[in-house]
Design an enzyme around this catalytic site. Sequence first.
Site, short mmCIF file in Angstrom:
data_model
loop_
_atom_site.label_atom_id
_atom_site.label_comp_id
_atom_site.label_asym_id
_atom_site.label_seq_id
_atom_site.Cartn_x
_atom_site.Cartn_y
_atom_site.Cartn_z
N GLU A 184 0.86 -1.16 0.00
CA GLU A 184 0.00 0.00 0.00
C GLU A 184 0.91 1.22 0.00
O GLU A 184 1.64 1.46 0.95
CB GLU A 184 -0.86 -0.04 1.27
CG GLU A 184 -2.13 0.75 1.18
CD GLU A 184 -3.01 0.51 2.41
OE1 GLU A 184 -3.43 -0.65 2.63
OE2 GLU A 184 -3.26 1.48 3.13
N ASP A 218 -5.86 10.30 9.09
CA ASP A 218 -4.60 9.76 9.59
C ASP A 218 -4.20 10.40 10.90
O ASP A 218 -4.56 11.54 11.19
CB ASP A 218 -3.50 9.98 8.55
CG ASP A 218 -3.66 9.04 7.37
OD1 ASP A 218 -3.62 7.82 7.59
OD2 ASP A 218 -3.87 9.53 6.25
#
Lengths: 267, 406
Positions: A49, A60
């Site tokens: 990823e 995040d």
Amino acid sequence: MSRLNATFEHLKAQNKTALVPYIMCGDPDFDTTVRLMHALVNSGCNIIELGVPFSDPMADGPVIQAAAERVLLNHVSLSDVIDVVARFRETDTETAVILMGYLNPIEVMGYQVFAEKASAAGVDGALTVDIPPEEAAEYTQLLKAKGIDPIYLLAPTSDDARIASIANVAAGFVYYVSLKGVTGAASLDIDSVVEKLQQIRRQISLPVGVGFGISDAETAAKLSKVADAIVVGSAIVKRMAEYGHQPDQLIQSVTELTASMRKAMDQ
Amino acid sequence: MTDVDKTIDFSQMPDEKGHFGIYGGVFAAETLMQPINELRDAYEKIKNDPDFQAEFDRDLAHYVGRPSPLYHAQRLSEITGGAQIYLKREDLNHTGAHKINNTIGQALLARKMGKKRIIAETGAGQHGVASATVAARFGMECVVYMGAEDVIRQAPNVYRMKLLGATVIPVESGSKTLKDALNEAMRDWVTNVDDTFYIIGTVAGPHPYPEMVRDFQTIIGREARLQIQQQAGRLPDALVACVGGGSNAIGLFHPFLEDKEVAIYGVEGGGDGIDTARHAAPLCAGKPGVLHGNRTYLMEDKDGQIIETHCVSAGLDYPGVGPEHAWLKDIGRVKYDAITDSEALEAFHTLTRIEGIIPALESSHAVAYGLKLAKTMEKDQIIIVNLSGRGDKDINTIAKIEGIKL
């Protein structure tokens, strides 16, 4: 067959779970990223990823935001990330690579152009955090037309109706966010993950990955018994931050972690 | 005059998924979809509920102090030699700005939804103060996220929030301003969805925020529409308001959108000028994109990264703008323009000296534009300028710019 499907079928035949590391592209430079991708594969990772930096990464936590800020100092762009995948593909045509990021850089490039460029470079999937199925009709159609799987997140708060709407658009695999919070958050309750995965599998036949909050081999091993893929992000990015401009040490430190996870998961 | 299609029913916007044309919508991570949908459903339920409206109106009257006056600034009008300027005095609201209209509405909704904790983001600190105020009044816990830069620029408001019992968290990531505070508040919400209500301070964010915040702010325009008819016997020729996220502007504009004879002007933070890289004017000089849950005009670079904005007023220092403004720009109903820092500072002094009203730096942008516009108009014409907040919070900033030690 797509690389993602082939990967999951192959692993299933061996009764294994996919290990999916997340790395921020260009941290600290593109050469290191390409080397690290190959090293991760050698350490037992199955799908990579690759993080596409965004200035405002709302889903995040601080570790990945800091990584995005680091690479944005060098103006790493979506085009650069796609180029890195093309470089990786020069010597690895088997390992699936997915891009993880936010919608705005893709909007600016244009969905069609993105799908074409990414496909030509050998990108297998795209996980775009802030495009829910409700807004994604054109996006998913254009991606799928170029053989790129739109990968979707599922959350502890996703109810049956939302799981159903994601079942309609997702391809490749779905990614269950194993706790309420942002990437790199602390605790993880395995029993509640098991329960949620059962609920998801009632409606979604795709492989189900689990991520957010997996930082050590022990947790990875426990979850590998119930998930089809284990995604590890902040724990890796933390090590990358630590070894800043020492690529050899960086690669060693990160792959030590992934190798230990692979070993624990396979036992 | 504008060429707006006669068939647009402005009261029916946005559509059920929150779209204003191509703008708005819900662009959020799956982790936020459930709380966003829960909020949408809760708001749908109360928005036409007479009991909720009555309670809201009661609080606006007796707690906020509404209606706010519409004041004919005669001396200010005289110095332009042109149109008559009326000021909608949102600066006279409790807490000193229009922000409280919205926080009262959202806090009532939070209480109805059984949420015990509220979070907010703030730039200039006005929305943070307004959120801390309603949290104190309703006995709720309050956490305010504020860019570390803004914490310094707006120290008096930080102390005000603390006095009101709120926890102020300085945000050190990114550009350390409003957009980063918003990111951090979203993260808090994702982590604490069960008991937490996120009070967004402007008409941006995922649906239903742009619609809900607008609805709570349209009291400004509804009052002004009645007041000007009482005082002048007719509708105004023009409306002017500053636009950061755009909540005071949409609050004034919305009840006039169907009055085709009323020209409407939104004023962005021009910083050093929109031909420089240092400004906060996405509608004047940005491009459409996706940020903070909605599609709208953004300040972004060629790669789609959000760029830092510059504006003397913290409340306008935001790289996005409410999606309804983006749509109103594209359909031509509202004209958007920018005022530079130095023009705003000049207007700040002019209004203070001529009318004895110290305006917020945000509102000073609207005043500056109103003064320019008035000069191009006739003496019997009328402009309503939204004086969205008072300037006490800005006196440290002004003194610093002018090299004065307080």
